[in-house]
Design a protein around this motif. Sequence first.
Motif, PDB file in Angstrom:
ATOM      1  N   PHE A 297       0.804  -1.221   0.000  1.00 16.23           N
ATOM      2  CA  PHE A 297       0.000   0.000   0.000  1.00 16.23           C
ATOM      3  C   PHE A 297       0.839   1.275   0.000  1.00 16.23           C
ATOM      4  O   PHE A 297       0.565   2.180  -0.813  1.00 16.23           O
ATOM      5  CB  PHE A 297      -0.981   0.027   1.179  1.00 16.23           C
ATOM      6  CG  PHE A 297      -1.629   1.380   1.339  1.00 16.23           C
ATOM      7  CD1 PHE A 297      -2.682   1.756   0.525  1.00 16.23           C
ATOM      8  CD2 PHE A 297      -1.146   2.303   2.259  1.00 16.23           C
ATOM      9  CE1 PHE A 297      -3.249   3.019   0.629  1.00 16.23           C
ATOM     10  CE2 PHE A 297      -1.702   3.562   2.372  1.00 16.23           C
ATOM     11  CZ  PHE A 297      -2.763   3.920   1.553  1.00 16.23           C
ATOM     12  N   ARG A 300       2.324   1.927  -3.497  1.00 16.02           N
ATOM     13  CA  ARG A 300       1.283   2.143  -4.502  1.00 16.02           C
ATOM     14  C   ARG A 300       0.568   3.479  -4.295  1.00 16.02           C
ATOM     15  O   ARG A 300       0.264   4.189  -5.264  1.00 16.02           O
ATOM     16  CB  ARG A 300       0.297   0.976  -4.468  1.00 16.02           C
ATOM     17  CG  ARG A 300       0.897  -0.307  -5.010  1.00 16.02           C
ATOM     18  CD  ARG A 300      -0.038  -1.513  -4.914  1.00 16.02           C
ATOM     19  NE  ARG A 300       0.544  -2.649  -5.638  1.00 16.02           N
ATOM     20  CZ  ARG A 300      -0.001  -3.848  -5.711  1.00 16.02           C
ATOM     21  NH1 ARG A 300      -1.173  -4.083  -5.113  1.00 16.02           N
ATOM     22  NH2 ARG A 300       0.591  -4.813  -6.383  1.00 16.02           N
ATOM     23  N   ILE A 325      -2.077  -0.232 -12.977  1.00 15.04           N
ATOM     24  CA  ILE A 325      -2.930   0.243 -11.881  1.00 15.04           C
ATOM     25  C   ILE A 325      -4.256  -0.517 -11.863  1.00 15.04           C
ATOM     26  O   ILE A 325      -4.731  -0.954 -10.811  1.00 15.04           O
ATOM     27  CB  ILE A 325      -3.171   1.767 -11.997  1.00 15.04           C
ATOM     28  CG1 ILE A 325      -1.856   2.520 -11.812  1.00 15.04           C
ATOM     29  CG2 ILE A 325      -4.188   2.226 -10.950  1.00 15.04           C
ATOM     30  CD1 ILE A 325      -1.950   3.986 -12.146  1.00 15.04           C
ATOM     31  N   LYS A 328      -3.291  -4.519 -11.066  1.00 16.40           N
ATOM     32  CA  LYS A 328      -2.571  -4.863  -9.836  1.00 16.40           C
ATOM     33  C   LYS A 328      -3.028  -4.067  -8.617  1.00 16.40           C
ATOM     34  O   LYS A 328      -3.075  -4.593  -7.511  1.00 16.40           O
ATOM     35  CB  LYS A 328      -1.064  -4.682 -10.046  1.00 16.40           C
ATOM     36  CG  LYS A 328      -0.457  -5.644 -11.051  1.00 16.40           C
ATOM     37  CD  LYS A 328       1.050  -5.523 -11.096  1.00 16.40           C
ATOM     38  CE  LYS A 328       1.662  -6.492 -12.093  1.00 16.40           C
ATOM     39  NZ  LYS A 328       1.397  -7.893 -11.751  1.00 16.40           N
ATOM     40  N   TYR A 329      -3.359  -2.778  -8.796  1.00 15.74           N
ATOM     41  CA  TYR A 329      -3.776  -1.952  -7.663  1.00 15.74           C
ATOM     42  C   TYR A 329      -5.281  -2.079  -7.402  1.00 15.74           C
ATOM     43  O   TYR A 329      -5.709  -2.379  -6.292  1.00 15.74           O
ATOM     44  CB  TYR A 329      -3.478  -0.472  -7.920  1.00 15.74           C
ATOM     45  CG  TYR A 329      -2.037  -0.048  -8.034  1.00 15.74           C
ATOM     46  CD1 TYR A 329      -1.020  -0.934  -8.391  1.00 15.74           C
ATOM     47  CD2 TYR A 329      -1.685   1.271  -7.809  1.00 15.74           C
ATOM     48  CE1 TYR A 329       0.294  -0.514  -8.518  1.00 15.74           C
ATOM     49  CE2 TYR A 329      -0.378   1.706  -7.930  1.00 15.74           C
ATOM     50  CZ  TYR A 329       0.614   0.812  -8.293  1.00 15.74           C
ATOM     51  OH  TYR A 329       1.906   1.240  -8.421  1.00 15.74           O
ATOM     52  N   TYR A 371      -9.068   4.220  -4.253  1.00 17.82           N
ATOM     53  CA  TYR A 371      -8.119   3.194  -3.787  1.00 17.82           C
ATOM     54  C   TYR A 371      -7.875   3.313  -2.283  1.00 17.82           C
ATOM     55  O   TYR A 371      -7.737   2.303  -1.591  1.00 17.82           O
ATOM     56  CB  TYR A 371      -6.809   3.326  -4.549  1.00 17.82           C
ATOM     57  CG  TYR A 371      -5.726   2.380  -4.070  1.00 17.82           C
ATOM     58  CD1 TYR A 371      -5.813   1.008  -4.293  1.00 17.82           C
ATOM     59  CD2 TYR A 371      -4.611   2.861  -3.389  1.00 17.82           C
ATOM     60  CE1 TYR A 371      -4.821   0.136  -3.853  1.00 17.82           C
ATOM     61  CE2 TYR A 371      -3.607   2.003  -2.948  1.00 17.82           C
ATOM     62  CZ  TYR A 371      -3.720   0.649  -3.172  1.00 17.82           C
ATOM     63  OH  TYR A 371      -2.740  -0.209  -2.724  1.00 17.82           O
ATOM     64  N   SER A 375      -8.690   0.356   0.164  1.00 16.59           N
ATOM     65  CA  SER A 375      -7.607  -0.297   0.924  1.00 16.59           C
ATOM     66  C   SER A 375      -7.899  -0.314   2.417  1.00 16.59           C
ATOM     67  O   SER A 375      -7.527  -1.264   3.118  1.00 16.59           O
ATOM     68  CB  SER A 375      -6.276   0.403   0.652  1.00 16.59           C
ATOM     69  OG  SER A 375      -6.326   1.768   1.013  1.00 16.59           O
ATOM     70  N   ASP A 389      -2.601  -4.894  -0.078  1.00 14.80           N
ATOM     71  CA  ASP A 389      -3.154  -3.550  -0.253  1.00 14.80           C
ATOM     72  C   ASP A 389      -3.788  -2.989   1.016  1.00 14.80           C
ATOM     73  O   ASP A 389      -4.410  -1.920   0.963  1.00 14.80           O
ATOM     74  CB  ASP A 389      -4.193  -3.550  -1.382  1.00 14.80           C
ATOM     75  CG  ASP A 389      -3.550  -3.638  -2.752  1.00 14.80           C
ATOM     76  OD1 ASP A 389      -2.763  -2.739  -3.097  1.00 14.80           O
ATOM     77  OD2 ASP A 389      -3.808  -4.624  -3.477  1.00 14.80           O
TER      78      ASP A 389
END
Length: 440
Positions: A297, A300, A325, A328-329, A371, A375, A389
């Motif tokens: 995290f 990112r 992004i 993967k994110y 995000y 997260s 994450d």
Amino acid sequence: MTTPAEALGCPAFRRDHGVRYAYVAGAMYKGIASKELVLRMAGARLLSYLGTGGLAPDRIDADIRFLRDRAPADASYGMNLLSGWEEEGCVDLFLRHGVTRVEAAAYLQVSPALVRFRLTGLTREGPRNRVMAKVSRPEVAEQFLNPPPEKIVRELAGAGRISGAEAALSQTVPMADDLCVESDSGGHTDQGVAFTLVPAIAAQRDAAVQRAGYAARVRLGAAGGLGTPRAVAAAFVLGADFVLTGSVNQCTVEAGTSDAVKDLLQQAGIQDTAIAPAGDMFEQGSKVRVLRKGLFFPARANRLYELYRQYDSIDAIDCKTREQIETKYFHRGFDEVYAETRAHYLRVNPGEIVRAERDPKHKMALIFKWYFVHSARLAQRGAPDQRVDYQIHCSSAMGAFNQLVLGTPMEDWRKRHPDAIAELLMTGAAEILWNRRPEV
């Protein structure tokens, strides 16, 4: 008979709040400082604040009712009040339920909602509603050391939000009873140093109280990095009237987060944190301190902020970066993220979408900020498939506490409770200070 731990800090703090120790378990966002945590602290005659930030009004209402029904009748506890567009509704709710204590956080300037809470019920005997303000900058501290701004008072009185009598007495009290100086801490941080901040704001407090001639002295607290008795003792030596802990309470049975997060926190060392952008103040570049060990995290989140600074719209991002992004994110496409974000803001704050539709950079900010919300939810749910994450707010105090309890029953978070942590830290601090006190 008063014990050494009960003698630490300011007697007026203990008396006014009806608590045994000059010690506070601070609020943590999204109910991580849960109703169960607050109830446990209240049962031990210790002060804590419910983490109302980011919770829906119905949830806050239910949690307040839970505490009112189960806490001892004379218990002292309060609610977090975050600066922002939700605070008016929170103040309405608090006043309706007779809540008399708030922990004001993330304020850059005093707001009408906070002034209304402070002044409601004010009489010549003093304020009914108590405010503990968390600050990390002298210019913000100054606002809470001053009386409520007269312009705001006039507007509230003119609109019938406070009475004429309350308005007339408004300049006799400061905005806060307690001012908590927050040094480098878990979550939002200016990365301040306690040895600089606490003495500086103490001198500022003394000058403000003398200048205004308040009936009661504004008390000064210290927060940030308090994970051992030595750290707590140092805070009192610096001149703190009380101490406030955060990170260490997140790794307790009662904390409102997942077992997976608590397992990670229990393994943290003092170097296992990092600085990342703050999701709620993303555009302004505000920072939070988070757990780093075993997590992607921080890296990112910082990458998203770099992209926000570099580009003026989502469409300007190159295809390779966009694919990274999304896959993967986010584990979903930008269009899907924006659709979810748009639906949310149309319910709660439509102005954000109006702005996003005409400003591509703001639209990008909303997509990236998703995000940060996501997260935090992953962490609280303990989602096993996206563990890397997790966004976990945490300071080095967590690692220091883990080192302290190594080899004891409290090494296991399942044996940790917020009142027991308070007992360990305060009695240990008292022993350190008592043993080092010179003989007379």
